[in-house]
Design a protein around this motif. Structure first.
Motif, PDB file in Angstrom:
ATOM      1  N   GLY A   6       0.800  -1.219   0.000  1.00 14.92           N
ATOM      2  CA  GLY A   6       0.000   0.000   0.000  1.00 14.92           C
ATOM      3  C   GLY A   6       0.830   1.265   0.000  1.00 14.92           C
ATOM      4  O   GLY A   6       0.363   2.317   0.438  1.00 14.92           O
ATOM      5  N   ILE A   7       2.060   1.181  -0.481  1.00 17.51           N
ATOM      6  CA  ILE A   7       2.929   2.359  -0.515  1.00 17.51           C
ATOM      7  C   ILE A   7       2.609   3.179  -1.762  1.00 17.51           C
ATOM      8  O   ILE A   7       2.571   2.653  -2.883  1.00 17.51           O
TER       9      ILE A   7
ATOM     10  N   GLY B  91      -0.669   6.644   5.575  1.00 14.36           N
ATOM     11  CA  GLY B  91      -0.332   7.492   4.444  1.00 14.36           C
ATOM     12  C   GLY B  91      -1.362   7.356   3.344  1.00 14.36           C
ATOM     13  O   GLY B  91      -2.167   6.423   3.306  1.00 14.36           O
ATOM     14  N   TRP B  92      -1.342   8.321   2.433  1.00 16.30           N
ATOM     15  CA  TRP B  92      -2.239   8.258   1.279  1.00 16.30           C
ATOM     16  C   TRP B  92      -1.774   7.139   0.354  1.00 16.30           C
ATOM     17  O   TRP B  92      -0.589   6.853   0.222  1.00 16.30           O
ATOM     18  N   SER B  93      -2.732   6.507  -0.281  1.00 14.38           N
ATOM     19  CA  SER B  93      -2.427   5.459  -1.254  1.00 14.38           C
ATOM     20  C   SER B  93      -2.519   6.025  -2.667  1.00 14.38           C
ATOM     21  O   SER B  93      -2.951   7.156  -2.876  1.00 14.38           O
ATOM     22  N   ARG B  94      -2.129   5.213  -3.644  1.00 14.34           N
ATOM     23  CA  ARG B  94      -2.205   5.643  -5.039  1.00 14.34           C
ATOM     24  C   ARG B  94      -3.661   5.868  -5.433  1.00 14.34           C
ATOM     25  O   ARG B  94      -4.550   5.100  -5.036  1.00 14.34           O
ATOM     26  N   PRO B  95      -3.950   6.901  -6.242  1.00 13.78           N
ATOM     27  CA  PRO B  95      -5.337   7.171  -6.646  1.00 13.78           C
ATOM     28  C   PRO B  95      -6.028   5.969  -7.279  1.00 13.78           C
ATOM     29  O   PRO B  95      -7.202   5.710  -7.022  1.00 13.78           O
ATOM     30  N   ASP B  96      -5.299   5.209  -8.116  1.00 10.37           N
ATOM     31  CA  ASP B  96      -5.937   4.067  -8.757  1.00 10.37           C
ATOM     32  C   ASP B  96      -6.258   2.952  -7.776  1.00 10.37           C
ATOM     33  O   ASP B  96      -7.133   2.123  -8.030  1.00 10.37           O
ATOM     34  N   HIS B  97      -5.575   2.930  -6.627  1.00  7.13           N
ATOM     35  CA  HIS B  97      -5.866   1.898  -5.635  1.00  7.13           C
ATOM     36  C   HIS B  97      -7.197   2.160  -4.936  1.00  7.13           C
ATOM     37  O   HIS B  97      -7.891   1.213  -4.554  1.00  7.13           O
TER      38      HIS B  97
ATOM     39  N   TRP C 138      -9.669   0.809  -7.313  1.00  8.20           N
ATOM     40  CA  TRP C 138      -9.616  -0.653  -7.328  1.00  8.20           C
ATOM     41  C   TRP C 138     -10.347  -1.264  -6.131  1.00  8.20           C
ATOM     42  O   TRP C 138     -11.172  -2.154  -6.283  1.00  8.20           O
ATOM     43  N   ILE C 139     -10.070  -0.745  -4.920  1.00  7.09           N
ATOM     44  CA  ILE C 139     -10.700  -1.358  -3.750  1.00  7.09           C
ATOM     45  C   ILE C 139     -12.179  -0.990  -3.654  1.00  7.09           C
ATOM     46  O   ILE C 139     -12.982  -1.707  -3.051  1.00  7.09           O
TER      47      ILE C 139
ATOM     48  N   VAL D 232      -5.324   2.354   1.874  1.00  7.25           N
ATOM     49  CA  VAL D 232      -5.965   1.252   1.159  1.00  7.25           C
ATOM     50  C   VAL D 232      -5.478  -0.084   1.695  1.00  7.25           C
ATOM     51  O   VAL D 232      -6.264  -1.033   1.852  1.00  7.25           O
ATOM     52  N   ARG D 233      -4.191  -0.200   2.021  1.00  5.98           N
ATOM     53  CA  ARG D 233      -3.691  -1.454   2.606  1.00  5.98           C
ATOM     54  C   ARG D 233      -4.343  -1.716   3.963  1.00  5.98           C
ATOM     55  O   ARG D 233      -4.681  -2.856   4.291  1.00  5.98           O
ATOM     56  N   ARG D 234      -4.546  -0.680   4.768  1.00  3.51           N
ATOM     57  CA  ARG D 234      -5.209  -0.858   6.070  1.00  3.51           C
ATOM     58  C   ARG D 234      -6.635  -1.370   5.871  1.00  3.51           C
ATOM     59  O   ARG D 234      -7.102  -2.279   6.565  1.00  3.51           O
ATOM     60  N   LEU D 235      -7.353  -0.780   4.880  1.00  5.14           N
ATOM     61  CA  LEU D 235      -8.703  -1.241   4.596  1.00  5.14           C
ATOM     62  C   LEU D 235      -8.670  -2.667   4.045  1.00  5.14           C
ATOM     63  O   LEU D 235      -9.521  -3.503   4.411  1.00  5.14           O
TER      64      LEU D 235
END
Length: 575
Positions: free
Chosen positions: A286-287, A488-494, A497-498, A538-541
């Protein structure tokens, strides 16, 4: 402008080799044909505009007997290197009327035949044997032509030496067609099979002579005159002496270049897998990154590096061991803290053989300048089955912020691809240092800005599709910024995706998502996952949904590409 080489056969029964370089030295065409109309048709796309066509054959014959003036003058220089030209005169049947096959071809192309004219569309006569002696400092010509007493293996070895010399020329970018020619040489079972390749290699030599004549006219010698016929050849080095086969034939650098060229297709596959591996690791973590790119070092670039010298001493005496960036991945991030996070992630997930913080090296020297994290990584045994092309390979991963990348690219272009006048060198040094210091401050400010963006923000969503049942990615981003304030903020496309995964779960509103997450034990999940890097929102979610829905989440259609990785994470979460 196109630089074209024609290794013209004496008759129509033997193949004529053709080669075309573009202005950048890239080989864009190589072939073998026979008839004149085939020559003209093959070259038509390249001769319509500016071009220099270098022909290995007489273009003009005016003398009744003996040698032309051009041949006498060339032989005075090159005969002692076994590179003298054969006599050409009108006493030979093919030149009895003063006409030549080469001359007819260049007239059909509408080319000027005066090598000194400088016109944008012209033809020159060249002689590959003499050219290779001068270009590659050979003590004698290479014996790859079929003559009595020469064996197939001996001819093959000499032709491979010539190909190795061409591959080591930084100006040339020979590509896949050239690799196919090399394979044909290595696998040739008959001399006739070598002959077809030899003509095309000679054509590349001719095209390279044309390139030298255009780029560095001061480095060529023109023998003869326009009115009597002339030959254009790279100038013979004044200190070159005749001798046995050159040391280059057994030079370890050439052996390394040839070995690298032989294995280049496998290196390309390894580069593709390295890019996929690093991308997968960062996405799973999720970096947030700007870009990830990978590449296999080209044969031409490898050859240039292998032969690089300082004060006459090779920088890489053992190229296979010393050159570690044949496969490279570059990760561009937004802020410096993410550089540290990526380095820690790689240390946790793969084998790190070397880790150098180039910015720290610069800082220890008390100056501002190049800043980038360089890691040499390899596979651990557990990943060997998934990434077979990376087994026993080392991959250089460069990790830097977008500002560090901008400075590095611009500085490299100016210093190494351009020419800095000596009188401006100190001024350029000062300006580059100033820019590096300002960018370091900017990186710090970007980090501070992102640290402030840890709380919910209101967003406009006028441009969202009202018919899309998913939670709008920007609304989801704002919600998660409040849900995971320390992430931290994730990539916009992530986020997009989620949001699709949430739709598969039947979660289509932030209210429903809040209900799902209310039961999540964020602290317990974090403890069991043992994060060694700051996970993005997004990785946390992703982990919370995995913990809450278990195998159902693993089996979602949108997770098909990562089911094994999710199953491993689920086992860690559930203990």
């Amino acid at each position: 402008m196109h630089l074209i080489g024609i290794d013209l056969a004496w008759g129509l029964k033997q193949p004529t080799g053709l080669a075309v370089l573009d202005e950048g030295g890239r080989l864009v065409h190589v072939s073998a044909v026979r008839a004149d109309d085939e020559v003209l048709a093959a070259l038509e796309p390249y001769t319509a505009g500016p071009c220099v066509v270098a022909v290995d054959a007489p273009l003009l014959v005016t003398n009744a007997t003996g040698n032309r003036r051009a041949e006498r003058e060339l032989n005075a220089d090159f005969a002692r290197f076994q590179a003298g030209a054969h006599p050409t005169n009108q006493g030979k049947p093919e030149y009895s009327d003063g006409g030549t096959r080469g001359g007819r071809l260049v007239r059909a192309m509408g080319l000027d035949q005066d090598p000194r004219s400088g016109r944008p569309r012209r033809a020159i006569e060249v002689y590959p044997h003499a050219a290779t002696v001068a270009l590659f400092r050979l003590g004698r010509t290479l014996k790859y032509k079929n003559k009595p007493g020469r064996t197939l293996d001996g001819m093959r070895a000499e032709l491979l030496v010539l190909m190795g010399h061409l591959e080591a020329v930084p100006e040339l970018h020979l590509g896949e067609d050239w690799a196919a020619l090399r394979t044909a040489v290595q696998t040739a079972a008959r001399k006739s099979e070598l002959r077809r390749v030899e003509d095309q290699v000679d054509a590349v030599v001719c095209a390279y002579v044309a390139l030298v004549a255009v780029r560095r006219p001061e480095d060529v010698t023109i023998y003869g005159t326009a009115g009597e016929g002339s030959i254009v050849t790279p100038t013979l080095p004044p200190d070159l002496v005749p001798g046995p086969p050159p040391a280059a034939a057994v030079d370890p650098a050439l052996r390394a270049i040839q070995a690298y060229a032989d294995g280049y297709p496998q290196t390309v596959v390894a580069a593709e897998q390295a890019l996929a591996l690093v991308t997968q690791l960062l996405d799973e973590a999720g970096i947030n990154y700007l870009s990830i790119a990978g590449r296999a070092k080209t044969v031409a670039s490898y050859a240039e590096k292998v032969t690089r010298e300082v004060d006459g001493v090779r920088l890489y005496p053992d190229p296979v061991r010393d050159i570690g960036d044949t496969v490279g991945v570059r990760v561009i991030l937004y802020v410096q803290s993410d550089v540290v996070a990526v380095a820690e992630l790689l240390a946790d997930q793969v084998v790190v053989h070397d880790d150098r913080d180039m910015g720290s090296v610069t800082a220890r020297e008390g100056r501002f300048g190049y800043a980038s994290r360089h890691l040499q990584i390899g596979l651990d045994a557990a990943r060997a089955g998934e990434w077979p092309a990376l087994v026993d390979r080392r991959v250089q991963v460069q990790v830097r912020t977008v500002l560090q990348h901008a400075w590095a690219e611009f500085e490299h272009d100016i210093r190494y691809k351009g020419t800095v006048p000596a009188e401006h060198a100190s001024e350029f040094d000062r300006r580059f240092t100033l820019a590096a210091g300002l960018l370091e401050l900017a990186d710090q400010e970007f980090t501070a800005i992102r640290d402030r963006l840890r709380s919910p923000v209101s967003v406009e969503s006028d441009d969202e599709d009202p018919d899309d049942p998913r939670i709008a990615p920007r609304e989801l981003a704002a919600f998660l910024a409040g849900q995971y304030a320390d992430a931290g903020w994730s990539r916009p496309d992530h986020y997009d995706w989620i949001s699709g995964l949430l739709l598969e779960l039947g979660v289509t509103s932030l209210v429903e998502l809040g209900e799902v997450l209310r039961a999540a034990d964020d602290g317990g999940i974090a403890s069991r996952m043992g994060y060694k890097y700051p996970p993005g929102a997004v990785r946390r979610l992703d982990d919370a949904l995995l913990a809450g829905f278990g195998q159902r989440y693993v089996d979602l259609h949108g997770n098909a590409h990562r089911r094994d990785a999710l199953a491993a994470r689920l086992a860690k979460i559930t203990g």
